[in-house]
Design a protein around this motif. Structure first.
Motif, short mmCIF file in Angstrom:
data_model
loop_
_atom_site.label_atom_id
_atom_site.label_comp_id
_atom_site.label_asym_id
_atom_site.label_seq_id
_atom_site.Cartn_x
_atom_site.Cartn_y
_atom_site.Cartn_z
N GLY A 442 0.83 -1.19 0.00
CA GLY A 442 0.00 0.00 0.00
C GLY A 442 0.86 1.25 0.00
N GLU A 443 0.37 2.32 -0.63
CA GLU A 443 1.05 3.60 -0.60
C GLU A 443 0.11 4.62 0.01
OE1 GLU A 443 3.63 5.51 -3.89
OE2 GLU A 443 1.75 6.69 -3.90
N ASP A 444 0.54 5.18 1.13
CA ASP A 444 -0.24 6.19 1.83
C ASP A 444 0.42 7.54 1.57
OD1 ASP A 444 -2.10 7.32 3.45
OD2 ASP A 444 -1.42 6.40 5.32
N HIS A 445 -0.29 8.46 0.95
CA HIS A 445 0.27 9.78 0.69
C HIS A 445 -0.70 10.85 1.20
CE1 HIS A 445 -1.71 8.24 -2.99
NE2 HIS A 445 -2.19 9.48 -3.13
N TYR A 446 -0.14 11.83 1.87
CA TYR A 446 -0.95 12.83 2.56
C TYR A 446 -0.37 14.21 2.29
CZ TYR A 446 -4.14 14.37 6.29
OH TYR A 446 -5.16 14.94 7.02
N SER A 447 -1.12 15.03 1.56
CA SER A 447 -0.69 16.39 1.25
C SER A 447 -0.98 17.30 2.43
CB SER A 447 -1.45 16.91 0.03
OG SER A 447 -0.62 17.02 -1.09
N TYR A 448 0.02 18.11 2.80
CA TYR A 448 -0.17 19.02 3.94
C TYR A 448 0.52 20.34 3.61
CZ TYR A 448 -1.22 20.03 8.84
OH TYR A 448 -1.75 20.53 10.00
N ASN A 449 -0.24 21.42 3.66
CA ASN A 449 0.30 22.73 3.34
C ASN A 449 0.41 23.58 4.61
OD1 ASN A 449 1.17 25.04 2.13
ND2 ASN A 449 -0.62 25.35 0.83
N PHE A 450 1.64 23.78 5.07
CA PHE A 450 1.88 24.59 6.26
C PHE A 450 1.75 26.08 5.96
CE2 PHE A 450 4.07 20.61 6.95
CZ PHE A 450 3.82 20.31 8.28
N GLY A 451 1.80 26.44 4.69
CA GLY A 451 1.77 27.84 4.29
C GLY A 451 3.16 28.35 3.97
N ALA A 452 3.22 29.33 3.08
CA ALA A 452 4.51 29.84 2.60
C ALA A 452 5.33 30.49 3.72
CB ALA A 452 4.28 30.83 1.47
N ASP A 453 4.66 31.00 4.76
CA ASP A 453 5.38 31.69 5.84
C ASP A 453 5.86 30.74 6.93
OD1 ASP A 453 4.92 34.13 4.57
OD2 ASP A 453 3.01 34.43 5.64
N ALA A 454 5.43 29.48 6.86
CA ALA A 454 5.72 28.56 7.96
C ALA A 454 7.21 28.30 8.13
CB ALA A 454 4.98 27.23 7.73
N VAL A 455 8.00 28.44 7.07
CA VAL A 455 9.45 28.22 7.18
C VAL A 455 10.08 29.24 8.12
CG1 VAL A 455 10.04 29.68 5.20
CG2 VAL A 455 11.52 27.73 5.81
N ASN A 456 9.40 30.36 8.32
CA ASN A 456 9.92 31.40 9.22
C ASN A 456 9.41 31.27 10.65
OD1 ASN A 456 11.29 32.72 7.05
ND2 ASN A 456 9.32 33.61 6.40
N TYR A 457 8.48 30.33 10.89
CA TYR A 457 8.01 30.10 12.25
C TYR A 457 9.13 29.45 13.07
CZ TYR A 457 3.28 30.63 10.25
OH TYR A 457 2.17 31.08 9.61
N PRO A 458 9.09 29.56 14.40
CA PRO A 458 10.05 28.83 15.24
C PRO A 458 9.97 27.33 14.96
CG PRO A 458 8.90 30.49 16.54
CD PRO A 458 8.21 30.45 15.21
N GLN A 459 11.07 26.74 14.60
CA GLN A 459 11.12 25.32 14.25
C GLN A 459 11.54 24.48 15.46
OE1 GLN A 459 10.30 24.32 10.91
NE2 GLN A 459 9.70 26.47 10.77
N PRO A 460 11.09 23.22 15.55
CA PRO A 460 10.33 22.44 14.57
C PRO A 460 8.82 22.66 14.73
CG PRO A 460 10.92 21.01 16.36
CD PRO A 460 11.54 22.34 16.68
N LEU A 461 8.07 22.13 13.74
CA LEU A 461 6.62 22.19 13.72
C LEU A 461 6.04 20.82 14.08
CD1 LEU A 461 6.23 24.13 10.34
CD2 LEU A 461 6.55 25.09 12.64
N THR A 462 4.92 20.83 14.81
CA THR A 462 4.33 19.57 15.28
C THR A 462 2.88 19.45 14.83
OG1 THR A 462 5.72 19.59 17.27
CG2 THR A 462 3.77 18.20 17.32
#
Length: 485
Positions: A442-462
């Motif tokens: 089986g192949e499980d694929h899940y698209s998730y969009n954190f948003g273009a600004d999320a790379v600038n949020y305090p990392q990591p993301l949970t």
């Protein structure tokens, strides 16, 4: 354990059906859900106006005179306050051929159609050039199916976008409801043509229904015009199969990997077989799935196995008062009595609470923590924003163990604990789960969009995990009922 050939044939049929219907179902389901939400908002406003004492012009129910005899009801609809004309049809059910080959028809409804168990309704109404007729309906008090058609008498194409169901004082929330076409294609209805539909929903068994009157409402959309709401009222006998229903109070417990599963009740009806269960509140793991539950019934020399149930949860229905309650919905039984009933499962899919999260560092494009090492994270497409990612996982024994797809929370938290909403994914690949019976992969694929600004949020993301395939195999059979005891 079931026959290998039976399993392979069932899985292959399931896979072909899923592939052929994927695009059609996505379009229809999205439209229906939008229509449901819009209809619910409109209905709430309408109920407020009734409560305030405003007079609303009664909806005229246009009765199909040639097939019905009218019996006026001097009362009012207990929900809306509108005067309603009720009628009892004298026409026998004769339209199974319109629905028996519906692409999304399940075995249970097919059995009802084949055995002439549909309650004939044949009530119709017309508005703005749309004729809406409820042909028939059937319920066992838990599951409801309504068979109907829409005739477009206008010179423009129309689109069926949503519906709602009311029964006496009960109003269905729409959670877990579905609409299927009775023929291949989409739900667009061309001028001077008719399309047939199947509506299915779940009814709460604990609800006391004080009326036999049902009202089914649909929404029809024409381009550049507002939606038109049309409803039909009809009598629905919720106790129609009472004499053909077998109910067993079980109150027994299975224990797998120290996790307790309480089996409360089994109910057999001509439509479906229902098994009510509850996960113990003291369990240390969150159970997302029972692996291959099989309900085994015996009557004399005859033995029957019911496989592959649908699962009702608080997430896909509004039937439950507790988050840990579940109902397994199997096909109907062919046995007319039961000397014994047993439940076999091969294990559970479950996670410890601290495992129920995915932690990523978006600036490094890497997974920091996941329930296992199988999960990958890649960009959804070359053109996608940096915050638009695809979680990908390959699963072995996916067909054999009937593995389920991943499901993530729609919110995520940054390193400072601030919550952010997931944005609509712009990736090419949507979320989904595909299997290969040949390779049992089986192949499980899940698209998730954190948003273009999320790379600038305090990392990591949970992100919190709502469902994740983590099999714990432990084959068990529990005797639920025996007439000899």
């Amino acid at each position: 354990m079931w026959n290998k050939e039976e399993r392979i044939l069932s899985d292959d049929a399931h896979e072909m059906k899923a592939n052929s219907e994927q695009v059609r179902e996505m379009k229809l389901t999205n439209a229906v859900q939008r229509g449901i939400e819009q209809g619910k908002r409109r209905q709430k406003k309408r109920l407020l106006s009734y409560g305030g004492g405003a007079f609303i012009t009664a909806v005229v129910i246009v009765l199909f005179i040639l097939s019905s005899i009218d019996f006026p009801d001097n009362g009012e609809n207990s929900l809306t306050g509108q005067p309603v004309t009720r009628s009892v049809t004298t026409k026998s059910w004769s339209d199974s051929d319109l629905f028996i080959e519906a692409p999304g028809l399940n075995k249970a409804l097919g059995n009802v159609l084949s055995n002439d168990l549909i309650q004939p309704v044949y009530q119709s109404t017309e508005k703005n050039g749309y004729r809406f007729e409820v042909l028939g309906a059937v319920t066992d008090g838990r599951k409801l199916y309504i068979l109907y058609n829409i005739n477009n008498k206008t010179d423009q194409m129309i689109y069926h976008v949503g519906e709602s169901f009311r029964y006496g004082s009960y109003e269905d929330s729409g959670l877990g409801a579905s609409t299927e076409l009775a023929q291949s294609g989409d739900s667009y209805i061309q001028p001077n043509s008719t399309k047939n539909f199947i509506y299915a929903t779940n009814l709460p068994e604990s609800k006391i229904y004080t009326s036999h009157q049902a009202i089914y409402e649909i929404n029809v959309y024409k381009e550049n015009q507002s939606q038109t709401s049309i409803e039909v009222a009809f009598d629905l006998d919720i106790n129609r199969f009472a004499s053909q229903t077998d109910s067993f109070d079980i109150n027994k417990t299975m224990q797998i990997d120290d996790q307790k599963i309480h089996i409360n009740k089994v109910v057999y009806t001509p439509l479906h077989t229902y098994l009510d269960l509850e996960y113990d509140s003291s369990n240390t793991k969150d159970i997302s799935q029972l692996i291959n539950p099989v309900l085994i019934g015996k009557a004399g020399e005859k033995s029957e196995k019911l496989f592959y149930p649908k699962v009702l949860t608080p997430s896909n229905s509004d039937l439950f008062s507790k988050e840990n309650q579940r109902t397994l919905v199997f096909y109907s039984s062919k046995l007319n009595h039961f000397d014994s009933i047993a439940l076999n499962i091969q294990g559970i899919s479950a996670l410890e609470e601290e495992q129920k999260k995915i932690v990523i560092d978006l600036s490094k494009n890497e997974i920091v923590q996941a329930p296992d090492n199988d999960l990958q994270m890649i960009k959804s497409s070359e053109e996608a924003d940096v915050g638009d990612v695809l979680f990908l996982r390959e699963i072995e024994n996916a067909v054999t163990l009937r593995s389920g797809s991943m499901w993530l929370d729609s919110q995520f938290q940054d390193a400072d604990g601030v919550s952010h909403d997931q944005e609509p994914s712009g990736g090419v690949r949507a979320s989904g789960f595909s299997t290969s019976s040949k390779d049992d992969i089986g192949e499980d694929h899940y698209s998730y969009n954190f948003g273009a600004d999320a790379v600038n949020y305090p990392q990591p993301l949970t992100i919190k995990i709502k469902r994740y395939w983590n099999p714990i195999l432990e084959d068990q059979t529990l005797q639920l009922y025996s007439s000899s005891k």
